[in-house]
Write an enzyme that holds these catalytic residues in place. Structure first.
Site, short mmCIF file in Angstrom:
data_model
loop_
_atom_site.label_atom_id
_atom_site.label_comp_id
_atom_site.label_asym_id
_atom_site.label_seq_id
_atom_site.Cartn_x
_atom_site.Cartn_y
_atom_site.Cartn_z
N LYS A 186 8.77 30.54 25.36
CA LYS A 186 8.10 30.53 26.66
C LYS A 186 7.50 31.91 26.94
O LYS A 186 7.97 32.86 26.33
CB LYS A 186 9.09 30.08 27.73
CG LYS A 186 9.86 31.22 28.43
CD LYS A 186 10.69 30.70 29.54
CE LYS A 186 10.33 31.31 30.85
NZ LYS A 186 10.67 32.71 31.04
N HIS B 113 15.11 28.08 26.47
CA HIS B 113 16.44 28.43 25.96
C HIS B 113 17.57 27.86 26.83
O HIS B 113 18.70 27.80 26.41
CB HIS B 113 16.58 29.93 25.74
CG HIS B 113 16.85 30.72 26.99
ND1 HIS B 113 15.86 31.16 27.82
CD2 HIS B 113 18.00 31.13 27.56
CE1 HIS B 113 16.39 31.82 28.83
NE2 HIS B 113 17.70 31.81 28.70
N GLU C 209 20.37 35.92 39.63
CA GLU C 209 20.57 36.97 38.63
C GLU C 209 20.84 38.29 39.35
O GLU C 209 20.31 38.52 40.43
CB GLU C 209 19.32 37.14 37.78
CG GLU C 209 18.97 35.91 36.97
CD GLU C 209 17.81 36.19 36.02
OE1 GLU C 209 18.10 36.52 34.86
OE2 GLU C 209 16.65 36.12 36.44
N ASP D 71 8.14 32.46 36.11
CA ASP D 71 9.12 32.89 35.11
C ASP D 71 10.27 31.88 34.97
O ASP D 71 10.80 31.69 33.88
CB ASP D 71 9.66 34.27 35.53
CG ASP D 71 10.54 34.92 34.47
OD1 ASP D 71 10.20 34.78 33.27
OD2 ASP D 71 11.54 35.57 34.83
N HIS E 150 13.09 26.65 33.34
CA HIS E 150 14.55 26.54 33.42
C HIS E 150 15.03 25.67 34.59
O HIS E 150 15.86 24.78 34.42
CB HIS E 150 15.18 27.93 33.53
CG HIS E 150 14.73 28.89 32.48
ND1 HIS E 150 14.40 28.49 31.20
CD2 HIS E 150 14.53 30.24 32.51
CE1 HIS E 150 14.03 29.55 30.49
NE2 HIS E 150 14.10 30.62 31.26
N LYS F 246 16.00 37.63 41.45
CA LYS F 246 16.52 38.78 40.71
C LYS F 246 17.18 39.74 41.70
O LYS F 246 16.91 39.69 42.90
CB LYS F 246 15.39 39.50 39.99
CG LYS F 246 14.70 38.62 38.95
CD LYS F 246 14.48 39.37 37.68
CE LYS F 246 13.87 38.52 36.60
NZ LYS F 246 14.85 37.98 35.65
#
Ligand code: BG6
Length: 477
Positions: free
Chosen positions: A136, A166, A204, A223, A228, A325
């Site tokens: 990605k 992933h 995160e 992102d 995901h 984040k």
């Protein structure tokens, strides 16, 4: 063959994953590794580079390192230079199977695929396979993803293209399917008759970790969400597939994305950007102070959204998604909150409200499942409290060390595309968020609140749920 073989992904994840596969006897003895990158370091330089990487990440037995070094070759060259592909052709006899792993910046995907195609390296002669693994991000919006697909399909068949997300390599993500479909008690409850809403959180603690330049052109929405978070959403939302094969699974997942109601970027979405703060004992600088980030950056590092899936199973059940984040705690989890029981029975007791029943799938860092339900507090009066029943993977099983890439690489070698994304889901994912990307680009008045690093995200995200008389699960206690 790994393109970008001297890069970070190869060193941190691909090589450790290959070593774990080797330890589990899942690589054939005639395995060979060819690294391709621009640095002119030759075979020996590449082997040194691999050895250092393997010693740093993954440790382990020496003979294991030697096994890989004996089987490694290196080709240097620019990805657009036909010479490099001539050299690759010389190393790869037509009767060998080959997996071309594009561990490069996304701007290189197309040129590498085109050159591989031109050099005949993607040609599958009788009984052999040639596969292309693409990391990605796959495009940066819907039109660019469609264009990339189109170009790839000029040189390869869809069944040769393995688009990685992933998250699908994570054990606990794969377990969502088992939890849902291997347990008789779950599926009858898994619908709008019993479920009040679903929350998906990917929090995160890390900031942009030196990736300021590329991250600033990407942002949290691109992102994390169409890839995901939507993987988690589709696994929770999909209908039971008729088989566990790639086509059946991926078709059901795509249907969920096609049923997403068009989002209203002003009403259903909140974005935010982290300011300075503290995470634990560490002081964190504001996003705009990160290296290579413009001081007036309008890039979001947090996004929360309310989604609706307009089908028979989910009509009326909101899905709330959030990711950010520099938040106070790292945790990826999905909470399915069930409808409240009616209070009638307890009307004449001190009980004013019943604790909600929720099932939480803990994806990381804790891996497990927990269920909250009401219990009577001991004593003569009727009082009720919430109790938590918890299953933890680490208590129940001895997990093998894993990067998450083992399954993905192995499946790719075996030709099982179940855990990879077909063009259809990639495009449906981008399609769902395209109205948000457009609105943010066209209307600078859409707020971009700043939240404190180390916190739970902008308060505007709380209002998104408060409007519906609901609350986010707490990220930090
Ligand atoms: C990547 C994103 O795809 O996933 C990163 O580009 C993010 O920004 C990472 O940090 C999160 O992955 P994980 O496995 O740590 O949850």
């Amino acid at each position: 063959m790994i393109f970008g073989a001297t890069g970070d992904l190869t060193r941190r994840l691909l090589m450790p994953a290959l070593r774990n596969l080797r330890r589990n006897r899942l690589l054939p003895d005639d395995f060979a590794l060819v690294g391709v990158a621009s640095r002119d370091i030759g075979d020996d330089g590449f082997r040194d580079h691999l050895r250092q990487g393997m010693e740093q990440f993954g440790g382990g037995a020496r003979d294991d390192i030697d096994w890989f070094l004996q089987r490694s070759r290196y080709v240097s060259g620019k990805f657009e230079s036909p010479e490099a592909y001539k050299a690759l052709n010389g190393l790869l006899p037509a009767e060998r199977n080959a997996l071309f792993y594009l561990a490069t910046p996304p701007g290189e995907f197309e040129v590498i695929a085109r050159r591989l195609g031109k050099a005949g390296l993607l040609h599958e002669s009788e009984g052999t396979w040639r596969r292309l693994v693409i990391e990605k991000p796959f495009g940066h919006d819907l039109p660019s993803a469609v264009a990339l697909d189109k170009r790839l399909l000029r040189v390869a068949h869809e069944n040769q293209i393995f688009r990685i997300d992933h998250y699908l390599g994570k054990e606990t993500v794969q377990n969502i399917l088992v939890l849902r479909f291997a347990n008789g008690f779950v599926e009858p409850l898994w619908n709008r008759d019993h479920i009040d809403h679903v929350q998906i959180t990917v929090a995160e603690t890390v900031g942009v970790e030196g990736r300021g330049k590329s991250y600033d052109g990407t942002g949290a929405l691109r992102d994390m969400v169409p890839n995901h978070l939507f993987q988690l959403l589709t696994l929770i939302g999909m209908e039971p597939p008729s088989h566990l094969n790639a086509d059946a699974l991926r078709a059901e997942k795509a249907k969920v994305l096609h049923a997403v109601r068009p989002l209203d970027p002003r009403r259903d979405v909140v974005r935010g950007q982290y300011g300075a703060g503290r995470i634990g004992d560490t002081a964190v600088a504001a996003y705009r102070q990160e290296p290579d980030v413009p001081r007036d950056s309008q890039t979001e590092t947090y996004v929360a959204m309310k989604m609706a899936i307009d089908n028979w199973r989910w009509a009326g059940v909101p899905f709330y998604l959030r990711t950010g984040k520099a938040l106070g705690r790292r945790r990826t989890e999905i909470t399915v909150q069930f409808r409240q029981a009616p209070l009638t029975l307890f009307r004449d007791t001190p009980v004013e409200r019943l604790p909600p029943n929720d099932l939480t799938l803990h994806i990381q860092p804790e891996e497990g499942v927990s269920l909250r339900f009401g219990v009577k507090i001991p004593g003569p009066t009727v009082r009720i409290d919430g109790a938590n029943m918890k299953f933890s993977y680490s208590d129940a099983f001895e997990a093998q060390p894993s990067t998450g890439y083992e399954t993905l690489i192995y499946d790719c070698m075996m030709g099982d595309a179940s855990l990879f994304q077909p063009a259809e889901t990639i495009e449906a994912g981008w399609g769902a968020i395209q109205p948000i990307l457009d609105a943010w680009q066209q209307d600078p008045r859409i707020p971009l609140p700043v939240y404190d690093a180390g916190g739970m995200g902008p308060t505007e995200a709380d209002e998104l749920l408060a409007r519906d008389h609901r609350r986010w699960r707490r990220i930090i206690r």
